[in-house]
Design an enzyme around this catalytic site. Sequence first.
Site, mmCIF file in Angstrom:
data_model
loop_
_atom_site.group_PDB
_atom_site.id
_atom_site.type_symbol
_atom_site.label_atom_id
_atom_site.label_comp_id
_atom_site.label_asym_id
_atom_site.label_seq_id
_atom_site.Cartn_x
_atom_site.Cartn_y
_atom_site.Cartn_z
ATOM 1 N N ASP A 152 -11.287 -3.553 -8.516
ATOM 2 C CA ASP A 152 -11.805 -2.762 -7.401
ATOM 3 C C ASP A 152 -13.320 -2.603 -7.430
ATOM 4 O OD1 ASP A 152 -11.619 -1.182 -5.110
ATOM 5 O OD2 ASP A 152 -11.510 0.665 -6.246
ATOM 6 N N CYS A 207 7.938 -2.466 6.864
ATOM 7 C CA CYS A 207 7.922 -1.237 7.659
ATOM 8 C C CYS A 207 8.958 -1.217 8.783
ATOM 9 C CB CYS A 207 6.530 -1.026 8.257
ATOM 10 S SG CYS A 207 5.239 -0.849 7.020
ATOM 11 N N CYS A 260 -6.590 11.184 -0.887
ATOM 12 C CA CYS A 260 -5.494 11.691 -0.062
ATOM 13 C C CYS A 260 -4.285 10.797 -0.297
ATOM 14 C CB CYS A 260 -5.921 11.653 1.407
ATOM 15 S SG CYS A 260 -4.575 11.878 2.597
ATOM 16 N N CYS A 263 -0.279 9.323 3.352
ATOM 17 C CA CYS A 263 0.402 8.132 3.899
ATOM 18 C C CYS A 263 1.299 7.470 2.852
ATOM 19 C CB CYS A 263 -0.589 7.154 4.510
ATOM 20 S SG CYS A 263 -1.994 6.710 3.474
ATOM 21 N N CYS A 267 5.716 7.613 3.062
ATOM 22 C CA CYS A 267 6.295 6.269 3.164
ATOM 23 C C CYS A 267 7.625 6.259 2.417
ATOM 24 C CB CYS A 267 5.332 5.261 2.534
ATOM 25 S SG CYS A 267 6.021 3.607 2.390
HETATM 26 FE FE1 SF4 Z 1 -6.507 8.205 4.882
HETATM 27 FE FE2 SF4 Z 1 -3.828 7.786 4.515
HETATM 28 FE FE3 SF4 Z 1 -4.864 10.239 4.153
HETATM 29 FE FE4 SF4 Z 1 -4.724 9.183 6.638
HETATM 30 S S1 SF4 Z 1 -2.979 9.734 5.311
HETATM 31 S S2 SF4 Z 1 -6.454 10.285 5.769
HETATM 32 S S3 SF4 Z 1 -5.113 6.977 6.192
HETATM 33 S S4 SF4 Z 1 -5.347 8.353 2.941
#
Ligand code: SF4
Length: 406
Positions: A152, A207, A260, A263, A267
């Site tokens: 990365d 998905c 964050c 997402c 999932c």
């Molecule tokens: Fe970013 Fe995913 Fe959080 Fe949305 S849910 S702000 S795309 S890390």
Amino acid sequence: MRGTADFSPSFSCPPVSGPPRDPHPSSARRSAVLEIAHEVGFDLAGLAPLDAPPDALRFERWLDEGRHGTMAYLERARRVTVDPRRQWPTGRSLLVVGFAHSRASIDLAVGERIARYAAGRDYHNVVGKRLQRLRRRLQAEGLVRPGSAFVDATPLLERSHAARAGLGTPSKAANLLDRRFGPWFFLGEIVLETELEPSAPIDVPSCGTCTACIDACPTDAIVAPGEVDATLCISYATIEHAGLVPHELRERTEGWAFGCDVCSEVCPWGSKAPDLAERFGTRPEFEPRDEPGAALAEILEAGRHDDGEAHANRWRGSPLRRPGREGVARNAAVALGTRPSERGRDALLDAVEHDPSPVVRAAAAWALSFGHRADRGVAEALERALSREVDAEAADDMRRSLERRT
Ligand code: SF4
């Protein structure tokens, strides 16, 4: 950072001349390389050709639309990112590896939240060391000529290469998904100056009609399937972006103070992935090192005494060292505004008057106006802080916070 790539079906760059093709590609050699990667401790391993990945065209469009925000290094590295042969003309194949980390929940005591991958030691160091071990083994075995190894830190559309190497299938949130680990794994790569037959990509749609990540994203940052607008993403706002972020974005960060996971959490591949510890035992390097939530409040409270060195020492070996004291304190202030508490209020009142950073003072003012808008003492403190503010940008930001409050 998470969410910087988008996905495209076709693109190819003009070939860049390199060394002659290996005349003896061997499936035995290929199998041995992948076996060594697993022996060294990687959970996933695959091979891809070292050329322009399928997402190159959409990555360029993403850049052209300015969705990378202030990550100017992505623009500077555009040419080599879309075709790694420009960076490594002698490279023939890419060995891509995956290293899983815990998906144990980390909701912190005082309301700040930290992305799971960042709770323990910095994965750049942990995965990087393992990758160097792998590189040395490959060299010693004489099976291939290994070139650069990286985690990365190099211009590379690594999820696109990893998908081609069969490490997972791309998701609508621009993550890569594995059946066992969901999105909870790190990637690393080694350029090989030996041509090896590529692995087969996983031929399973990930998905289908599911839009859980798009629906749950607090900031509507997933602007199309597989495409994240970094300027709206909480990971970008809390890690990559220096300085103040727009008020509208601060309001929607839902307590996230570093990265964050929303997402990935919503999932089905992420939420149903078996916990790593159940299968492989714990990976202590990625377990929370202590109680980071309390530490973040402490950083905010101790701001006036910290020239950055104390922060660097406190977070040595952790990803939280990366944005520096100002970045982490700014994030902590915003998080304390979206998740108000008595302790947080006191820390914010102290920071708005005494923090040495105008960015932190402005973030603290915003947090007080947003999270404690009914508190009369807060209003007086904000007026006082504004009248004393010497930084023009911070003063302007504070003024907008006060206007919004009234
Ligand atoms: Fe970013 Fe995913 Fe959080 Fe949305 S849910 S702000 S795309 S890390």
